[in-house]
Design a protein around this motif. Structure first.
Motif, PDB file in Angstrom:
ATOM      1  N   PHE A 531       0.821  -1.201   0.000  1.00 23.27           N
ATOM      2  CA  PHE A 531       0.000   0.000   0.000  1.00 23.27           C
ATOM      3  C   PHE A 531       0.862   1.262   0.000  1.00 23.27           C
ATOM      4  N   SER A 532       1.749   1.391   0.996  1.00 22.78           N
ATOM      5  CA  SER A 532       2.517   2.633   1.115  1.00 22.78           C
ATOM      6  C   SER A 532       3.545   2.774  -0.001  1.00 22.78           C
ATOM      7  N   SER A 533       4.081   1.656  -0.493  1.00 20.25           N
ATOM      8  CA  SER A 533       5.048   1.757  -1.585  1.00 20.25           C
ATOM      9  C   SER A 533       4.378   2.243  -2.867  1.00 20.25           C
ATOM     10  N   VAL A 534       3.150   1.799  -3.125  1.00 26.27           N
ATOM     11  CA  VAL A 534       2.430   2.278  -4.307  1.00 26.27           C
ATOM     12  C   VAL A 534       2.079   3.758  -4.149  1.00 26.27           C
ATOM     13  N   ILE A 535       1.695   4.181  -2.936  1.00 28.41           N
ATOM     14  CA  ILE A 535       1.383   5.593  -2.707  1.00 28.41           C
ATOM     15  C   ILE A 535       2.582   6.465  -3.082  1.00 28.41           C
ATOM     16  N   HIS A 536       3.771   6.089  -2.605  1.00 32.88           N
ATOM     17  CA  HIS A 536       4.969   6.877  -2.924  1.00 32.88           C
ATOM     18  C   HIS A 536       5.225   6.909  -4.425  1.00 32.88           C
ATOM     19  N   ALA A 537       5.065   5.776  -5.080  1.00 31.02           N
ATOM     20  CA  ALA A 537       5.280   5.745  -6.526  1.00 31.02           C
ATOM     21  C   ALA A 537       4.271   6.634  -7.241  1.00 31.02           C
ATOM     22  N   LEU A 538       3.022   6.628  -6.797  1.00 33.55           N
ATOM     23  CA  LEU A 538       2.002   7.471  -7.408  1.00 33.55           C
ATOM     24  C   LEU A 538       2.326   8.959  -7.226  1.00 33.55           C
ATOM     25  N   VAL A 539       2.767   9.336  -6.036  1.00 31.12           N
ATOM     26  CA  VAL A 539       3.109  10.733  -5.765  1.00 31.12           C
ATOM     27  C   VAL A 539       4.268  11.173  -6.666  1.00 31.12           C
ATOM     28  N   THR A 540       5.296  10.328  -6.793  1.00 28.88           N
ATOM     29  CA  THR A 540       6.441  10.679  -7.627  1.00 28.88           C
ATOM     30  C   THR A 540       6.053  10.712  -9.100  1.00 28.88           C
ATOM     31  N   ALA A 541       5.240   9.751  -9.527  1.00 23.61           N
ATOM     32  CA  ALA A 541       4.792   9.727 -10.919  1.00 23.61           C
ATOM     33  C   ALA A 541       4.005  10.982 -11.248  1.00 23.61           C
ATOM     34  N   HIS A 542       3.163  11.435 -10.335  1.00 21.27           N
ATOM     35  CA  HIS A 542       2.419  12.671 -10.564  1.00 21.27           C
ATOM     36  C   HIS A 542       3.367  13.857 -10.706  1.00 21.27           C
ATOM     37  N   ALA A 543       4.397  13.901  -9.857  1.00 11.93           N
ATOM     38  CA  ALA A 543       5.347  15.013  -9.923  1.00 11.93           C
ATOM     39  C   ALA A 543       6.078  15.046 -11.261  1.00 11.93           C
ATOM     40  N   LEU A 544       6.419  13.886 -11.795  1.00  9.62           N
ATOM     41  CA  LEU A 544       7.191  13.821 -13.034  1.00  9.62           C
ATOM     42  C   LEU A 544       6.323  14.000 -14.276  1.00  9.62           C
ATOM     43  N   THR A 545       5.068  13.559 -14.201  1.00 12.25           N
ATOM     44  CA  THR A 545       4.224  13.561 -15.394  1.00 12.25           C
ATOM     45  C   THR A 545       3.140  14.627 -15.383  1.00 12.25           C
ATOM     46  N   GLY A 546       2.763  15.113 -14.206  1.00 12.94           N
ATOM     47  CA  GLY A 546       1.636  16.021 -14.109  1.00 12.94           C
ATOM     48  C   GLY A 546       0.289  15.347 -14.262  1.00 12.94           C
ATOM     49  N   GLU A 547       0.264  14.011 -14.332  1.00 12.23           N
ATOM     50  CA  GLU A 547      -0.980  13.255 -14.491  1.00 12.23           C
ATOM     51  C   GLU A 547      -1.781  13.299 -13.188  1.00 12.23           C
ATOM     52  N   GLY A 548      -2.917  14.015 -13.216  1.00 11.13           N
ATOM     53  CA  GLY A 548      -3.705  14.179 -12.009  1.00 11.13           C
ATOM     54  C   GLY A 548      -4.273  12.888 -11.474  1.00 11.13           C
ATOM     55  N   ARG A 549      -4.485  11.894 -12.348  1.00  8.94           N
ATOM     56  CA  ARG A 549      -5.084  10.642 -11.877  1.00  8.94           C
ATOM     57  C   ARG A 549      -4.166   9.920 -10.885  1.00  8.94           C
ATOM     58  N   TYR A 550      -2.859  10.113 -11.006  1.00 14.14           N
ATOM     59  CA  TYR A 550      -1.959   9.482 -10.045  1.00 14.14           C
ATOM     60  C   TYR A 550      -2.094  10.131  -8.671  1.00 14.14           C
ATOM     61  N   ARG A 551      -2.173  11.448  -8.647  1.00 14.76           N
ATOM     62  CA  ARG A 551      -2.363  12.131  -7.355  1.00 14.76           C
ATOM     63  C   ARG A 551      -3.727  11.797  -6.770  1.00 14.76           C
ATOM     64  N   ASP A 552      -4.762  11.774  -7.598  1.00 18.75           N
ATOM     65  CA  ASP A 552      -6.100  11.449  -7.107  1.00 18.75           C
ATOM     66  C   ASP A 552      -6.122  10.058  -6.469  1.00 18.75           C
ATOM     67  N   ALA A 553      -5.481   9.088  -7.129  1.00 19.43           N
ATOM     68  CA  ALA A 553      -5.451   7.727  -6.593  1.00 19.43           C
ATOM     69  C   ALA A 553      -4.712   7.683  -5.265  1.00 19.43           C
ATOM     70  N   ALA A 554      -3.620   8.442  -5.156  1.00 21.15           N
ATOM     71  CA  ALA A 554      -2.866   8.481  -3.903  1.00 21.15           C
ATOM     72  C   ALA A 554      -3.702   9.085  -2.779  1.00 21.15           C
ATOM     73  N   GLU A 555      -4.415  10.155  -3.062  1.00 16.00           N
ATOM     74  CA  GLU A 555      -5.233  10.801  -2.033  1.00 16.00           C
ATOM     75  C   GLU A 555      -6.367   9.885  -1.573  1.00 16.00           C
ATOM     76  N   GLU A 556      -7.017   9.214  -2.523  1.00 18.38           N
ATOM     77  CA  GLU A 556      -8.105   8.302  -2.152  1.00 18.38           C
ATOM     78  C   GLU A 556      -7.578   7.165  -1.281  1.00 18.38           C
ATOM     79  N   ALA A 557      -6.431   6.629  -1.652  1.00 17.65           N
ATOM     80  CA  ALA A 557      -5.875   5.517  -0.880  1.00 17.65           C
ATOM     81  C   ALA A 557      -5.448   5.960   0.513  1.00 17.65           C
ATOM     82  N   LEU A 558      -4.837   7.136   0.615  1.00 17.03           N
ATOM     83  CA  LEU A 558      -4.373   7.603   1.925  1.00 17.03           C
ATOM     84  C   LEU A 558      -5.529   7.772   2.904  1.00 17.03           C
ATOM     85  N   ALA A 559      -6.721   8.059   2.404  1.00 16.87           N
ATOM     86  CA  ALA A 559      -7.868   8.201   3.292  1.00 16.87           C
ATOM     87  C   ALA A 559      -8.182   6.903   4.028  1.00 16.87           C
ATOM     88  N   THR A 560      -7.815   5.766   3.445  1.00 19.30           N
ATOM     89  CA  THR A 560      -8.123   4.477   4.067  1.00 19.30           C
ATOM     90  C   THR A 560      -7.117   4.093   5.146  1.00 19.30           C
TER      91      THR A 560
END
Length: 658
Positions: A531-560
């Motif tokens: 769980f936490s390793s995917v969150i970090h990858a999503l956050v970094t991927a969003h930073a490098l690509t600007g793809e909002g869906r990666y940040r959105d997925a990270a935020e939704e997951a962190l809520a759990t």
């Protein structure tokens, strides 16, 4: 030999000569149990596990015990590192039934895989309030045949418990929750010895990284005290670098001597990011250990070194025999004067700090005087040469995708921050191996290979998260967009196949083997959860690509994971670190311009900023979106920093960053 002779796992291979008629985990094993109307005995461990070896020697190598097991059970042996999904389900059952877990794990199952008994190590004779293993086996076999309704009731209750544990409450990882987590960690902090709680003490790497990013005076103190205590204690190999798995005592003096790739991969990066003299030294020594002792012929990294090795005198396998010293051994290796000096410096006493009058090596105070440092360097080199003549601990040489992903990230951090290109080169070689063997080309990943041959086991969530994070580290270390494409491909596959209805993640893919329950655990252990390793990858991927869906997925997951972070922050350190980075930004830095000292200085400063994602290039590039439109300023190298969807003016001086 039994069926395990054909296994690829080194742990299973250790049991191929047992008189136990072992099976690997398979439908055929359960079919055999049905046909004979006997329960399944599941034994789970791993190659570097000391107590797994003890129980194997006492029970699984015993002819009478094996005969009873073969007659009354179908016996399955599982390598927890090869099948973490199986391990996770039954460890949860073990913890529910006994209040604790660990390995070796012993679980008895019905024909549908539901557990009705669970425990860990059992001695061959009744001891310390524990029944003998054979007593347990006999009682459970009798219950199976004589009280089947009781067996069905217990199995049914545990099945329901395992199914219900997949439901996670949602919340919000707010700044206030992070503040509360730091306060709770401070309550559990050991001010005298560093670390958290009492013995045993594991390296709390992910929690320390969260505190490093949080950055208050209180947090910095906890980080500095713990980092120094771990580096100066017996858990750290003062001669060869690298950390043992944990310390059995409060003061980090006596370790459980096995050395795990996942621990050292994380600690290399953590110590490199500290930016201190001790941090740089420990990161460099530990990275050298990784390359020297865990690197495989194919360019990957082996899973572990065993805790046990033959005693040089008796030949008997003993835990720590390779690493412990007596004053007499130091004198023999160094001479009387230098031996006495080394004994004092390394806290090697006549009574011993370990077992049988031996001591672990500690280095609580690194010499400040240059002459003493040179003397220490000579002593360490000599002792390392002498130690190399001792029988070595065994090596579990399977390559686990997730842990190699961690190694790639750690080596990239060490290589960039310490100016050691060889570490980045080693990370690239490991990544090439993963691409060549572990990525079949359909977006999925396979978990384990050995000797250049990949095994059949599908990757679990941590494989996707850790390998994607490793590839994203390589984007930042090399600027090669190939790694960005591979990383986002893995993340897209994870988002498609691992998501839970509440926005979190299961640990296994939708098409994975169906177990008695689908494992789902967001809590970190010795390594980041999937769980936490995917969150970090999503956050970094969003930073490098600007793809909002990666940040959105990270935020939704962190809520759990909010409730876990609030109640037990020690087991949510990596999620807390990701949440802090997201709440704080994240910080994205593009450094562009002609190569040279000016660009290097900007990049070095940017990489020291907590949680920053940094890419470096000669000029603008579209294959790494963070570099799009970024140009030098008046011919000078420039750094473009953005945080929280807002970009600042480019700067040309390191002092203007952060």
């Amino acid at each position: 030999m039994n069926r395990l002779a054909a296994a690829t796992s080194p742990y299973l291979q250790q049991h191929k000569d047992n008189p136990v008629d072992w099976w690997e985990w398979s439908p055929e094993a359960f079919a055999e149990a049905r046909s004979r109307n006997v329960p399944v005995l599941l034994s789970v461990g791993y190659a570097a596990c000391h107590w797994c070896h003890v129980m194997a020697h006492e029970s699984f190598e015993d002819e009478a015990t094996a005969a009873f097991m073969n007659e009354h059970y179908v016996n399955i042996k599982v390598d927890r590192e090869e099948r973490p999904d199986v391990d996770a389900v039954y460890m949860q059952a073990t913890t529910a039934m006994t209040g604790h877990g660990g390995w070796p794990m012993t679980v008895v199952l019905d024909h549908e895989g539901a557990p009705f008994f669970a425990g860990t190590y059992f001695p061959p004779q009744p001891r310390h309030g524990q029944p003998a293993f054979t007593q347990v086996l006999q009682a459970l076999s009798e219950a199976w045949h004589d009280r089947p309704e009781e067996v069905r009731r217990v199995a049914g209750q545990l099945r329901e418990h395992l199914a219900a544990s997949g439901d996670l409450p949602t919340g919000s990882l707010s700044a206030e929750l992070l503040d509360a987590a730091v306060e709770k960690l401070a309550e559990e902090f050991d001010p005298m010895a560093g670390g958290f709680g009492n013995a045993p003490k594991f390296p709390p790497t992910m929690v320390l990284e969260f505190l490093r990013r949080y950055g208050s005076n209180q947090a910095r103190h906890m980080v500095a005290r713990t980092a120094a205590a771990m580096a100066g204690g017996g858990m750290y190999d003062q001669l060869g670098g690298g950390f043992a798995r944990y310390a059995v005592d409060r003061g980090w003096v006596v370790p459980h001597f096995e050395k795990m790739l996942y621990d050292n991969a994380q600690l290399i990066g953590f110590y490199a990011r500290l930016g201190t003299e001790t941090g740089d030294r420990v990161a460099r020594e530990s990275a050298d250990f990784l390359l020297r002792e865990l690197r495989t012929a194919e360019g990957g990294f082996a899973s572990a070194l065993d805790a046990d090795s033959p005693d040089p005198v008796t030949g008997k396998s003993e835990e720590g025999a390779f690493y412990a010293w007596t004053p007499a051994q130091l004198t023999e290796a160094l001479g009387e004067s230098r031996g006495a000096w080394a004994a004092d410096l390394f806290a090697v006493t006549a009574e011993g700090t370990f077992e049988h009058g031996t001591s672990t090596l500690q280095l609580r105070h690194f010499p400040a005087d240059s002459h003493e440092r040179a003397r220490l360097s000579e002593v360490r080199a000599r002792l390392l040469d002498v130690r190399a003549l001792r029988p070595r601990p065994g090596r579990d040489d399977k390559v686990v995708a997730a842990w190699n992903g961690l190694a790639i990230s750690g080596l990239c951090d060490a290589g960039l921050l310490l100016g050691e290109q060889q570490y980045v080169d080693a990370a690239l070689a490991a990544a090439d191996l993963l691409v060549r063997l572990h990525l079949p080309g359909d977006g999925s990943i396979l978990r384990v290979s050995r000797d250049g041959v990949v095994g059949p086991h599908a990757g679990v969530l941590e494989d996707y998260g850790c390998v994607a994070s490793g590839f994203l580290s390589l984007v930042q270390a090399t600027g090669d967009a190939r790694w960005l494409t591979l990383a986002t491909g893995l993340l897209d596959h994870a988002l498609a196949g691992f998501r839970a209805p509440d926005g979190g993640f299961y640990d296994t893919h939708d098409d994975a083997e169906t177990l008695v329950a689908r494992p789902r655990d967001p809590g970190d252990n010795a390594s980041p959860s999937g769980f936490s390793s995917v969150i970090h990858a999503l956050v970094t991927a969003h930073a490098l690509t600007g793809e909002g869906r990666y940040r959105d997925a990270a935020e939704e997951a962190l809520a759990t994971v909010a409730q876990l972070a609030e109640r037990a922050p020690r087991f949510a350190g990596w999620s807390l670190a990701a949440a802090h980075t997201m709440l704080d930004g994240p910080l994205e830095v593009a450094v562009v311009g002609p190569s040279g000292s000016d660009r290097d200085a900007l990049a070095a400063r940017a990489r020291r900023l907590p949680g920053a994602v940094v890419v470096v290039a000669d000029g603008p590039r579209d294959d790494v979106p963070l570099l799009t439109g970024r140009t030098a300023v008046d011919g000078q190298a420039a750094a473009y920093a953005c945080r929280g969807f807002v970009c600042e003016r480019p700067v040309t001086s390191p002092d203007q960053l952060g």
